[in-house]
Design a protein around this motif. Structure first.
Motif, PDB file in Angstrom:
ATOM      1  N   UNK A 108       0.793  -1.209   0.000  1.00 15.09           N
ATOM      2  CA  UNK A 108       0.000   0.000   0.000  1.00 15.09           C
ATOM      3  C   UNK A 108       0.829   1.264   0.000  1.00 15.09           C
ATOM      4  N   UNK A 109       0.238   2.354   0.497  1.00 11.74           N
ATOM      5  CA  UNK A 109       0.921   3.648   0.451  1.00 11.74           C
ATOM      6  C   UNK A 109       0.354   4.596   1.491  1.00 11.74           C
ATOM      7  N   UNK A 110       1.115   5.647   1.783  1.00 15.81           N
ATOM      8  CA  UNK A 110       0.647   6.737   2.636  1.00 15.81           C
ATOM      9  C   UNK A 110       1.521   7.960   2.382  1.00 15.81           C
ATOM     10  N   UNK A 111       1.092   9.100   2.920  1.00 18.86           N
ATOM     11  CA  UNK A 111       1.887  10.318   2.870  1.00 18.86           C
ATOM     12  C   UNK A 111       2.225  10.747   4.286  1.00 18.86           C
ATOM     13  N   UNK A 112       3.454  11.224   4.456  1.00 18.46           N
ATOM     14  CA  UNK A 112       3.920  11.708   5.760  1.00 18.46           C
ATOM     15  C   UNK A 112       5.012  12.733   5.504  1.00 18.46           C
ATOM     16  N   UNK A 113       4.959  13.841   6.223  1.00 28.07           N
ATOM     17  CA  UNK A 113       6.000  14.845   6.082  1.00 28.07           C
ATOM     18  C   UNK A 113       6.137  15.398   4.673  1.00 28.07           C
ATOM     19  N   UNK A 114       5.033  15.399   3.921  1.00 29.20           N
ATOM     20  CA  UNK A 114       5.073  15.920   2.567  1.00 29.20           C
ATOM     21  C   UNK A 114       5.644  14.958   1.544  1.00 29.20           C
TER      22      UNK A 114
ATOM     23  N   UNK B 261      -1.103   9.827   6.331  1.00 23.00           N
ATOM     24  CA  UNK B 261      -2.372   9.871   5.606  1.00 23.00           C
ATOM     25  C   UNK B 261      -2.380   8.703   4.630  1.00 23.00           C
ATOM     26  N   UNK B 262      -3.191   7.698   4.906  1.00 18.70           N
ATOM     27  CA  UNK B 262      -3.150   6.422   4.187  1.00 18.70           C
ATOM     28  C   UNK B 262      -3.860   6.530   2.848  1.00 18.70           C
ATOM     29  N   UNK B 263      -3.276   5.870   1.836  1.00 17.58           N
ATOM     30  CA  UNK B 263      -3.808   5.907   0.490  1.00 17.58           C
ATOM     31  C   UNK B 263      -5.037   5.036   0.295  1.00 17.58           C
ATOM     32  N   UNK B 264      -5.525   5.025  -0.946  1.00 15.34           N
ATOM     33  CA  UNK B 264      -6.791   4.365  -1.267  1.00 15.34           C
ATOM     34  C   UNK B 264      -6.743   2.853  -1.094  1.00 15.34           C
ATOM     35  N   UNK B 265      -5.548   2.264  -1.174  1.00 18.52           N
ATOM     36  CA  UNK B 265      -5.421   0.812  -1.039  1.00 18.52           C
ATOM     37  C   UNK B 265      -5.024   0.384   0.370  1.00 18.52           C
ATOM     38  N   UNK B 266      -5.034   1.322   1.321  1.00 19.78           N
ATOM     39  CA  UNK B 266      -4.583   0.984   2.667  1.00 19.78           C
ATOM     40  C   UNK B 266      -3.073   0.812   2.699  1.00 19.78           C
ATOM     41  N   UNK B 267      -2.553   0.290   3.809  1.00 22.56           N
ATOM     42  CA  UNK B 267      -1.117   0.071   3.932  1.00 22.56           C
ATOM     43  C   UNK B 267      -0.833  -1.005   4.968  1.00 22.56           C
ATOM     44  N   UNK B 268       0.251  -1.719   4.741  1.00 23.95           N
ATOM     45  CA  UNK B 268       0.776  -2.684   5.706  1.00 23.95           C
ATOM     46  C   UNK B 268       2.221  -2.297   5.973  1.00 23.95           C
ATOM     47  N   UNK B 269       2.581  -2.116   7.249  1.00 22.63           N
ATOM     48  CA  UNK B 269       3.918  -1.640   7.598  1.00 22.63           C
ATOM     49  C   UNK B 269       4.502  -2.455   8.741  1.00 22.63           C
ATOM     50  N   UNK B 270       5.811  -2.602   8.719  1.00 23.74           N
ATOM     51  CA  UNK B 270       6.587  -3.116   9.856  1.00 23.74           C
ATOM     52  C   UNK B 270       7.008  -1.906  10.665  1.00 23.74           C
ATOM     53  N   UNK B 271       6.836  -1.972  11.983  1.00 25.67           N
ATOM     54  CA  UNK B 271       7.179  -0.830  12.840  1.00 25.67           C
ATOM     55  C   UNK B 271       7.971  -1.302  14.055  1.00 25.67           C
ATOM     56  N   UNK B 272       9.004  -0.522  14.393  1.00 27.84           N
ATOM     57  CA  UNK B 272       9.735  -0.699  15.651  1.00 27.84           C
ATOM     58  C   UNK B 272       9.661   0.624  16.408  1.00 27.84           C
ATOM     59  N   UNK B 273       9.287   0.541  17.688  1.00 29.05           N
ATOM     60  CA  UNK B 273       9.196   1.722  18.540  1.00 29.05           C
ATOM     61  C   UNK B 273      10.085   1.571  19.777  1.00 29.05           C
ATOM     62  N   UNK B 274      10.423   2.717  20.352  1.00 24.46           N
ATOM     63  CA  UNK B 274      11.080   2.822  21.671  1.00 24.46           C
ATOM     64  C   UNK B 274      12.557   2.448  21.654  1.00 24.46           C
ATOM     65  N   UNK B 275      13.117   2.063  20.520  1.00 26.74           N
ATOM     66  CA  UNK B 275      14.506   1.607  20.455  1.00 26.74           C
ATOM     67  C   UNK B 275      15.514   2.744  20.383  1.00 26.74           C
ATOM     68  N   UNK B 276      15.039   3.996  20.299  1.00 25.13           N
ATOM     69  CA  UNK B 276      15.953   5.131  20.210  1.00 25.13           C
ATOM     70  C   UNK B 276      15.937   5.965  21.486  1.00 25.13           C
ATOM     71  N   UNK B 277      15.427   5.380  22.584  1.00 22.98           N
ATOM     72  CA  UNK B 277      15.410   6.100  23.861  1.00 22.98           C
ATOM     73  C   UNK B 277      16.829   6.501  24.250  1.00 22.98           C
ATOM     74  N   UNK B 278      17.787   5.637  23.950  1.00 20.58           N
ATOM     75  CA  UNK B 278      19.209   5.965  24.094  1.00 20.58           C
ATOM     76  C   UNK B 278      19.798   6.045  22.706  1.00 20.58           C
ATOM     77  N   UNK B 279      20.582   7.079  22.441  1.00 20.39           N
ATOM     78  CA  UNK B 279      21.150   7.272  21.112  1.00 20.39           C
ATOM     79  C   UNK B 279      22.048   6.091  20.747  1.00 20.39           C
ATOM     80  N   UNK B 280      21.788   5.432  19.624  1.00 20.27           N
ATOM     81  CA  UNK B 280      22.616   4.289  19.217  1.00 20.27           C
ATOM     82  C   UNK B 280      24.072   4.699  19.000  1.00 20.27           C
ATOM     83  N   UNK B 281      24.960   3.774  19.283  1.00 21.45           N
ATOM     84  CA  UNK B 281      26.386   3.985  19.059  1.00 21.45           C
ATOM     85  C   UNK B 281      26.941   2.832  18.252  1.00 21.45           C
TER      86      UNK B 281
END
Length: 236
Positions: free
Chosen positions: A186-192, A212-232
């Motif tokens: 699928x597709x979406x718009x974010x940040x222009x 903003x999700x497109x006409x066909x919807x969207x399927x996404x893989x997401x990871x959250x909370x892993x940047x609480x500490x800046x990666x090195x």
């Protein structure tokens, strides 16, 4: 997978984790690795010979690697084809976590493409994860209309899911401790910007946004909370 990504010394790509980063991978060229039949599109990377890296990797039919140890762990999602090692055959939709100090001999007789992350584990983690998402059901998100969630992994450091977004919905992207996503369908718009399959987005801490999700919807893989500490960069 680890060895050829480490073969590029001192390369940094999207290495400022305080900035929004985007790669539309379908619009970038494949780069040949030192291993015949294996190409990659790099998304982010920090480090020298040993590196924290996120990439899309393509195996040609009958390509393989020699056995190796993932000192810093390896996480991947099979995007198409069938990934194979001594632990089994993993079709598109398989989500795998090989923790630090695990080893395998990866390859693919029919060919495959995977989204892979290296050196992004707690080094004491020893949890193996092998999930066939084709056999799971997504759960409606009670707090976000038009969103269904399929949990993949969660601990004190990160939360990994697949999300299905309905056509025309407006989806809040909460990046309180950072967020990273890959568009699968699928597709979406974010940040222009328009996001299509293969597009990768990383939002820094507190950079909340909306898709903003497109006409066909969207399927996404997401990871959250892993940047609480800046990666090195990992230590060799």
């Amino acid at each position: 997978m680890q060895s050829f990504l480490q073969g590029i010394n001192a390369l940094e790509l999207n290495s400022d984790f305080n900035k929004r980063s985007v790669v539309h991978s379908a619009q970038t060229d494949w780069i040949a690795s030192p291993m015949p039949g294996v190409d990659r599109r790099m998304l982010d990377r920090i480090g020298d010979e040993v590196a924290r890296a996120t990439s899309i990797v393509r195996y040609a039919p009958n390509s393989k690697f020699s056995s190796h140890v993932h000192t810093g762990g390896e996480e991947f999602l099979v995007l198409d084809g069938v990934f194979q090692d001594e632990h089994g055959d993993f079709p598109a939709g398989s989500y795998i976590r090989n923790p630090p100090q695990s080893s395998h001999t990866p390859g693919s007789e029919p060919g495959c493409t995977i989204f892979v992350k290296l050196w992004q584990f707690d080094l004491d983690d020893r949890t193996h994860v092998r999930i066939d998402t084709n056999k799971m059901r997504a759960i409606p998100d009670a707090d976000r209309a038009g969103v269904e969630v399929m949990p993949l992994f969660k601990d004190d450091r990160e939360d990994v899911v697949l999300e299905m977004w309905s056509s025309g919905s407006s989806v809040a992207l909460s990046a309180t401790h950072g967020l990273e996503l890959l568009v699968l369908e699928g597709s979406f718009e974010e940040g222009g910007e328009a996001f299509q399959p293969g597009s990768w987005l990383r939002l820094p801490v507190e950079a909340n946004s909306t898709a903003a999700v497109g006409a066909d919807g969207a399927k996404v893989w997401i990871k959250r909370d892993h940047l609480a500490e800046t990666p090195t960069a990992p230590k060799a």
